[in-house]
Each structure stands twice: as C-alpha cells, then as structure tokens.
Design an enzyme around this catalytic site. Sequence first.
Site, PDB file in Angstrom:
ATOM      1  N   ASP A 230      -7.711   7.142  -0.430  1.00  0.00           N
ATOM      2  CA  ASP A 230      -8.748   6.064   0.074  1.00  0.00           C
ATOM      3  C   ASP A 230     -10.011   6.446  -0.683  1.00  0.00           C
ATOM      4  O   ASP A 230     -10.626   7.242   0.066  1.00  0.00           O
ATOM      5  CB  ASP A 230      -8.672   5.771   1.380  1.00  0.00           C
ATOM      6  CG  ASP A 230      -7.242   5.154   1.980  1.00  0.00           C
ATOM      7  OD1 ASP A 230      -6.476   4.999   1.143  1.00  0.00           O
ATOM      8  OD2 ASP A 230      -7.091   5.144   3.212  1.00  0.00           O
ATOM      9  N   ASP A 385      -0.852  -4.616   5.624  1.00  0.00           N
ATOM     10  CA  ASP A 385      -1.783  -3.743   6.490  1.00  0.00           C
ATOM     11  C   ASP A 385      -1.302  -4.493   7.824  1.00  0.00           C
ATOM     12  O   ASP A 385      -1.971  -5.121   8.444  1.00  0.00           O
ATOM     13  CB  ASP A 385      -3.054  -3.951   6.261  1.00  0.00           C
ATOM     14  CG  ASP A 385      -3.592  -3.141   4.996  1.00  0.00           C
ATOM     15  OD1 ASP A 385      -3.160  -2.075   4.829  1.00  0.00           O
ATOM     16  OD2 ASP A 385      -4.193  -3.721   4.274  1.00  0.00           O
TER      17      ASP A 385
END
Length: 529
Positions: A230, A385
């Site tokens: 990330d 998500d």
Amino acid sequence: MITVLDYGAGNVRSVRNAIRKLGYEVKHVTSPDDIEQAEKLIFPGVGSFGNAMERLHQLEYLEPLKQYIQADRPFLGICLGLQTLFEGSEESPGEAGLGIIKGRVRRFDDIALSVPQIGWNGIVAQKTSGLLHGYEQGKLYFVHSYRAIPEAENQNWILSTTHYGSEFISGVQQGRVAAFQFHPEKSGAVGLSILENFLKGNDKITKESAPRAEQQRETKLAKRIIACLDVRANDAGDLVVTKGDQYDVREKGEVRNLGMPVELAGRYYKEGADEITFLNITGFRDCPMKDQPMLEVLRRTSENVFVPLTIGGGIREYTASDGKHYSALDVASEYFRSGADKISIGSDAVYAVEEYLQTGDKNGTSSIEQIAMVYGNQAVVVSIDPRRVWVASPKDTHHNTIKTSTPGPHGEEYCWYQCTVRGGREGRNIDALELAQTVEKLGAGEILLNCIDRDGTNNGFDLELIHHIREGVSIPVIASSGAGAVEHFSEVFSETNAEAALAAGIFHRREIPISTVKEHLQKNNIEIR
Ligand code: 1PR
C-alpha cells in the site's frame, strides 16, 4: 539487436526490460521493413486474438511476418504470439490467424476450472531443444483463457505441453521458429534463462522427442503468494509503503512508514513472491496521470522484478484542473506503459456495478469493460473492500447472507458483506457477492478480496467470506487481509478454493519471510512455485 513486434497494446515494457537485463539491445518494429530486416524477432502478443490480427493487418505487418516465419528465421512468439500462429481462435471466430500451424485455439471449457488460468504451472518437454536447456521442472507464469490442443495435425510442432484440466500446448517449435503460451519475461530466473537461450541462438532441436518419463508427467498450477504494497505520500511528501489497521494507516498521528516501494518490491521478488501488487491508497483523491512518482515506482520496479506487477488506486475517469479529460482507459494505459501487467479497480467498480444493476445494460462504457476490451479480461482485477454487517435472520436484509460461526455483538448468527468505496470510508448498498458476480459479467478477470474487519489484525483470513465469494464466481480469487502466521496460508488453501493469498503487514514487518510461507505450504502438500 533484438527486434520486438509491438502493435500498441499491453505491457511490452516487461519484454523489453527482460531483454535489456540479459544484455541485449531492443529495437521496436515501426514499419514493415523492420520485420524484413530483423535478426531475431520477438512477438509478445497482448489483447484479444481478433484485435491482434486486425492490428497486424492495418499496419501491413501480416505479410512480412508470414514471410519471415516461413523463411525459418529466428522467431519467438509469446502468449497470443503463440496463438496467432494457428489458423484461428474461438475468441474471434471471424478472424483468420497466420495459419502456420494447423488447428484452432479454443477456450478452456472445463466448468470446474477458473478461467483465465492465472499463475505458475509446469511444462512437459515433448522435444529436446536448446531453448529448454537448463529448465528443470520449474514453474512458469501463464495468463490466458484460450489454448491450443494437441492434435495429430499439429503434432510435429509441439515442443511442450501443460495440464490445466486437460493437456494443452504450452510451447511450439520447428527449426528456428518457436513460441510459448507462458511469459518467460514474467517467470523469474527460470523464465529469463529460457529467454536467454533464444537470444543467444541456443535453440537447436537435437531430438524430435523427449525422454518418455518426462513426456508422461502431469503438471499442476501452483497457489500464488502475493506481496502487497500500500503506497502513499507521507506528511513529508515522500512516497512510502504503509500499512493500516483496518485501513487506518496513521500511528500517533503519523503515516506509518514501512519502507520504500521499489526496494521492498525488489526484496520480495528475491524472496520468491509470485506477484507484487501496488495499491496507491490515496488514488481516489488525485489524478494518477499527474502522479509521476507512482509511475516512476512502477517503471523502476519493472526493470528488475520479473514477476507480474499489479497496480491499483484511482483507476477511473477524471477531468484534471486544466480541464483535460482522461478516461479510465487512459489512466490504465499509462500504468500498462509504465510496467503494470494488471490493473486493479476498487471504488469505480462499485459505481459501475450500481449503474449496471439499475439499467441492466452492458453499454461498454464502464472502466472494467473499456479496459478489458483493449487489454483483455486477465488484465483487469477488481479489488473489493467489504465489511461485515451482522443480521439476526436472512429475512432482515435483501443482501446475500451467510450463516457465520462468529456471531455478532448481539448474538446475530448471519452476516452479509457490505462493499465500501474510497478506502473503506463509505459503505454502499451492495454486497460483495453481488459485486463479484456482476464484475465478472462486465469482464473482470480476477477478484482481489480484502476484508476490512481482518485487515492488519494478524488474525487470519476471513475464510467464510472467501469461500462465499469463490464459490459464487468462475474467475480466480485472491484472498487478502489478516495473514499473521504460516498456518493462515495453508488454512486458506485447504479450506477454500482461492487461487492466491495476498499479505502485507507480516512481510513488511519481517515477521515471516515469503520463503518460510512457501516451505510450510510445501510440507502441507500444497502446490507452490
Ligand atoms: O478505490 O480504485 O482508488 O482503489 C484503492 C485501492 O486502495 C483499493 O484496492 C483499496 O483496497 C486500497 N486501499 C484504500 N485505502 C486503503 C487503506 O488501507 N487505507 N488499502 C487501502 C487496502 C488492502 C490490502 C492489504 C491487505 C493485507 N489494503 O490490499 O494489503 O488487507 O493486509 P495484511 O496482510 O497486513 O492484513 P480505488
């Protein structure tokens, strides 16, 4: 000097990088004459069969290419570069192939298989060729939905076969003309050594057969281990790898800094990661076309990392402050040009599905459809998500529920998984299964299945969620979020049919090296690279 036939679709950068890494210069074909004058020609086909043939035709490359091959000059086709040697393909029935090899290319048709085949599989030599010199039962990276099948009429061309459901042709060679269904440029050291054999001219067929025991071996697709980075700018403006706890990446007010993206990606490649994923986690705020540092990360990584690279974050359409409009396809193209093999779409996939469910109309304008059309389904990953929402009974919601073994705060025995956008900041009225099934219809080739409740917790993958989604789609699923011990990886592969497992925190914090995960899987008889 190696000539690369690039007709302007997909990631030829990785082929170029691999050739350069091996110490050769690269020249791109810009006119039909360049084919005629090539010393060694590589054709890394990308996109769809019909699109490739059409482009070859439009650019007037078709005839010179046929002549080059028919004159038995050094040629290496990759992926679609193998398929186009055949007479045609089920993928684009109206379009004829080069017709050098007899037979038609067909879609994988075993309904028990997830399609595309994405991942590392073996090859079984059917001839003894210098091209496979040094290859000893390692695994190579495949990504395709269509394949050529061994038939009596193409027998004399078959260099190697591979099994996925049934046997298919993974390599062909006659004389100096060869092609592979796998990607040597994305297959780590093993792939590079095969590519080097071609570049060095070490391509002689010394026997029209291979040892019998070898010919009868069966290959298996490996489960993949993916390292995820990330990435975002920290408060000082440096691009860093960070990691959240349930998507919160700040600790004592500061963005956690777990390392520099290019260096970490290089480390994971050396440790045996089967793929590397970068997620630009502030992508929903900025226009990635302007995000030069992120593109630079991709460019630099792809110079030294020879496994597939996925990039996500901010893939959607934009109007920049200067009024210039970019389509999602423009954004994705920039990423592919910079070295990505796949792109991953998060928030925009949710919006696309919401629109589709309202209209029921596949109008071709969504980011998923546009990108899949040009670069192929296998290049489009949808990242989900989701977050758990508990309910006492399935009747309490119109969403797809599961009975859970982890009851909710008030003893609720059921839950559904709510999709979110903008990095988990906003819940939407759609569940993860409905989203996964709809993006498959729209043309996504793979699902990256996160879970906000588990992210960064080290408590293990959400097996209930992964099973729920995996059994509801026929494209590969990457399990993500929560890995904290080697047992979590063996568990996810033995208790669900997920094709890959992705982790971030345990690798960044050096709690467990990727090689230890692989050793553990091997001990548990789970096929790995
Ligand atoms: O919506 O298209 O711009 O894409 C944004 C992308 O960035 C999405 O794929 C979304 O998952 C990701 N993202 C956005 N915000 C965050 C955040 O953490 N604040 N990261 C975020 C999500 C998810 C994982 C993570 C695993 C494994 N990270 O990929 O790496 O959960 O972690 P673990 O092994 O440490 O548990 P768009």
